[in-house]
Design a protein around this motif. Structure first.
Motif: not given
Length: 288
Positions: A115-129, A148-153, A161-164
């Motif tokens: 969703q963040a990629m396709t809309h060009g929005h921010f993605l927050y990954i909390d406690e990534i470790n 970019q990513i290849t959707n495994p599904l 999109k720009e802004g991501f």
């Protein structure tokens, strides 16, 4: 002029000074940096499309900072909270059975990353470790120049999109956390986020809690300082010095005695009796 360009211009105007003033952009209730260079540097990274990793103790305001950046850039914030159970579907999405014109179909429900990629929005990954090391490589291509990513599904190639942008956060040294591998770490600009103290903390209390008593606010600022010092000396855990917990105590203190508020918000969250006693003694020296 778009907001990103406006922020670029502000940084350009102030790049030879010690700090940049974003107060009029942040507004009331936003993140209050202990050092305004922190906010300047993060904004500079984000307007250049770089990923940012926020590193700091629990309760230091990393999530609040991410929310403030989302507001500053006028970008919605999609979030992923990492754990050992995190899998690709938590990032990318999942397949489900749906009905269309009376026929059963397999539909794909996009996750926060897509969703963040396709809309060009921010993605927050909390406690990534906290995530399993084998889960994170799925986002390597998202974090580098490919975006970019290849959707495994679905096998669909998704381009951002720009802004991501990606903002991640870690609490180091906690049980269940793993060390980020160099390939992943090198995809981020790393920012240390320290605890707020002094006048910045008092302003945070004023703007984000129900407490209005100036003397009590000053006492809570001192309590926070004492707890941070005790944490650095190994007498209490970082949980005891959490700013989030302190703000809860301030809220409760607007209605119940401060020491009871500290008991409910800080002391009773701790597991170690010795830590509880340290916090109780510090509170006793400051509050009646």
């Amino acid at each position: 002029m778009d907001l990103s360009q406006q922020l670029k211009d502000i940084i350009e105007q102030h790049k030879h000074t010690e700090a940049t003033d974003f107060d009029y952009l942040i507004g009331e209730g936003g993140y209050i940096p202990s050092n305004k260079e922190i906010l300047t540097d993060i904004i500079a990274a984000l307007v250049q499309g770089k990923n940012v990793l926020l590193k700091g103790p629990t309760g230091s305001g990393k999530t609040k900072l991410a929310e403030t950046l989302s507001s500053l850039f006028n970008q919605p914030l999609f979030s992923v909270n990492c754990s050992v159970d995190l899998d690709a579907e938590s990032f990318v999405g999942f397949k489900t059975i749906d009905y269309q014109e009376g026929k059963q179909i397999i539909d794909f429900v996009p996750g926060p990353l897509v969703q963040a990629m396709t809309h060009g929005h921010f993605l927050y990954i909390d406690e990534i470790n906290m995530a399993k090391p084998e889960t994170l490589p799925i986002i390597n291509g998202v974090l580098d120049y490919r975006r970019q990513i290849t959707n495994p599904l679905t096998n669909e190639v998704i381009k951002a999109k720009e802004g991501f942008n990606v903002i991640a956060a870690i609490n180091e040294g906690y049980i269940g956390t793993t060390r980020l591998n160099e390939a992943l770490k090198n995809r981020f600009i790393i920012i240390d986020v320290p605890y707020l103290q002094g006048e910045q903390l008092k302003t945070l209390i004023q703007e984000n809690t129900e407490l209005k008593d100036d003397q009590l606010m000053s006492q809570f600022v001192q309590l926070s300082n004492d707890l941070i010092e005790a944490s650095q000396q190994g007498k209490v855990s970082e949980d005891a010095a959490s700013i989030r917990a302190l703000l809860d105590a301030c809220d409760l203190s607007s209605m119940i005695p401060p020491k009871r508020a500290i008991l409910r918000s800080i002391i009773d969250k701790l597991e170690d009796d010795r830590e509880k006693e340290v916090v109780r003694n510090l509170a006793d020296t400051l509050f009646e």
